[in-house]
Scaffold this active site. Structure first.
Site, short mmCIF file in Angstrom:
data_model
loop_
_atom_site.label_atom_id
_atom_site.label_comp_id
_atom_site.label_asym_id
_atom_site.label_seq_id
_atom_site.Cartn_x
_atom_site.Cartn_y
_atom_site.Cartn_z
N HIS A 113 22.51 -11.40 8.96
CA HIS A 113 21.71 -11.52 9.85
C HIS A 113 21.36 -12.87 10.31
CE1 HIS A 113 18.42 -9.09 11.95
NE2 HIS A 113 17.69 -10.19 11.88
N GLY B 74 18.80 -10.33 18.04
CA GLY B 74 20.01 -10.17 18.60
C GLY B 74 21.27 -9.93 17.70
N VAL C 226 25.36 -9.27 19.12
CA VAL C 226 26.17 -10.25 19.11
C VAL C 226 27.48 -9.52 18.11
CG1 VAL C 226 26.97 -12.38 17.93
CG2 VAL C 226 24.58 -12.30 19.27
N ARG D 124 28.44 -6.68 18.20
CA ARG D 124 29.46 -5.62 19.01
C ARG D 124 30.14 -6.31 19.85
NH1 ARG D 124 24.33 -2.92 18.05
NH2 ARG D 124 23.42 -3.39 19.96
#
Length: 423
Positions: free
Chosen positions: A237, A242, A246, A248
């Site tokens: 993380h 976001g 990011v 994906r």
């Protein structure tokens, strides 16, 4: 005493970020990047081997009957689909029509819907840039910290200030696009998972980059790494917000580098959002892959090797399901028949089909050949071509350049009716 505390931390829901700052006497415990190990599977069983082979074969066949130029334009429609499902995972229901309008800079007057459109437009812009850089052999290592920061920065470059404010646990922080969490103030909790402390993120990302570099890996190993890296990036993380988007986009870039990108004609986000049997699978499998090692027969790392293998298997099954699904939805063997139906449904001149058929077969058509292809007089053929351009089914990069097939949503609903949900 120390052993007792360590044992307690092992059986509790893991709050290793607290352990990283725990001090007992003169002993300090530092959270190390080894926390995300195992990063890769040491051995692969026959099921995973078969999945890799099937995914490689099916992705190579996807779009093989479509001219490269037409495939590239169809990928534009798939990007909208990818964006739609990626947003859906985040709980942001932005319709395909809203996304298409956003790409044309037609933003909703209400702030909430407008911000969702801006977010969707950014997603497609970043993915398009990834595809372009890959086509130009200029796409860097997708697991590199630099690339991951660049993706995050590009995603939020035009974001309104409200999208940069991250709220939680009674506080509000302003996120800086492209910057990792880096201080104690950047402590986060995701569900029941405590990601690494902000001060340790840079070290974790260095380890992540080292473990998931594609350069030394062969295709099969790259496909395995794509699945594992997707979880481990979210586990770290690295950004205040976001991370899912990011990860994906990183997975999309990895698929291209691993040789299973299929011209951008399938979407990992669609598969993750839908699952194999239910929509909740993605979150359940991500949570499962967070599991700690379960005894001496479960690998030698901090996390469960068995859980990583199960997540990898599921992730690859999702990818294969999507490639297979897209092959069925596109049904390229019968696309020419649906083009004819499109002409009839839109009330166009019958000669329009001759133009579309030629463009489908050749990839693009010089404007000056419209009369010859249709058998119409020059001016009539030119007017018909202009009509098809106005419809959006044909387009060109320059006002007088050759035309190629385009796939606006009005055409997609006829040519590929199952691509988006009916709603």
């Amino acid at each position: 005493m120390i052993g007792r505390i360590l044992a307690d931390f092992r059986i509790l829901p893991y709050n290793v970020s607290l352990l990283s700052r725990l001090r007992i006497g003169k002993v300090a415990f530092e959270e190390t990047p080894a926390r995300i190990e195992p990063c890769l599977l040491d051995e692969t069983g026959p099921e995973i081997v078969d999945l890799i082979a099937a995914l490689s074969a099916s992705s190579s066949a996807l779009g093989i009957r479509l001219h490269a130029r037409s495939a590239a334009n169809l990928a534009d429609a798939v990007r909208i689909m990818n964006c739609y499902y990626s947003n859906l995972i985040e709980g942001h229901n932005t319709t395909p029509r809203e996304i298409e309008r956003a790409l044309a800079d037609q933003l909703d007057p209400t702030e909430e819907r407008r911000n969702l459109q801006v977010e969707a437009r950014a997603h497609i812009r970043v993915q398009r840039d990834i595809d372009r850089r890959f086509a130009e052999a200029a796409l860097p290592e997708p697991a590199s910290a630099e690339f991951i920061r660049d993706v995050h920065r590009a995603f939020y470059v035009d974001a309104p200030e409200a999208m940069l404010i991250v709220r939680g646990t009674g506080r509000a922080l302003r996120m800086v696009p492209g910057e990792f969490r880096s201080t104690a103030e950047h402590e986060v909790m995701v569900g029941r998972h405590w990601p690494p402390a902000g001060e340790r993120v840079a070290a974790f990302m260095q380890h992540f980059e080292k473990r998931y570099r594609f350069e030394p890996l062969r295709m099969g190993s790259r496909i395995l790494a794509m699945a594992a890296a997707h979880h481990r990036l979210n586990y770290i993380h690295p950004f205040l917000d976001g991370n899912g988007r990011v990860s994906r986009l990183m997975s999309h870039a990895m698929a291209l580098h691993a040789g299973i990108g299929a011209h951008g004609l399938w979407s990992v986000s669609r598969g993750l959002a839908r699952g194999l049997e239910s929509r909740g699978e993605y979150k359940r499998m991500m949570d499962h892959a967070d599991s700690l090692r379960q005894g001496d027969l479960d690998g030698r790392g901090n996390l469960s090797l068995r859980a990583l293998a199960e997540f990898t298997t599921w992730f690859l099954q999702v990818c294969l399901d999507q490639v297979t699904c897209m092959s069925g939805l596109f049904a390229l063997d019968t696309l020419i028949e649906r083009l004819k139906f499109y002409v009839e449904q839109r009330g166009l001149k019958p000669e329009a089909f001759a133009l579309l058929e030629q463009v489908l077969q050749r990839g693009e058509l010089p404007r000056g050949e419209a009369a010859r292809v249709t058998g119409l007089k020059e001016r009539t053929a030119r007017d018909l071509l202009s009509t098809l351009v106005a419809e959006g089914i044909l387009g060109s990069d320059t006002p007088k350049g050759p035309v190629s097939l385009r796939f606006p949503l009005d055409a997609v609903e006829v040519l590929f009716p199952g691509l988006f949900p009916k709603a």
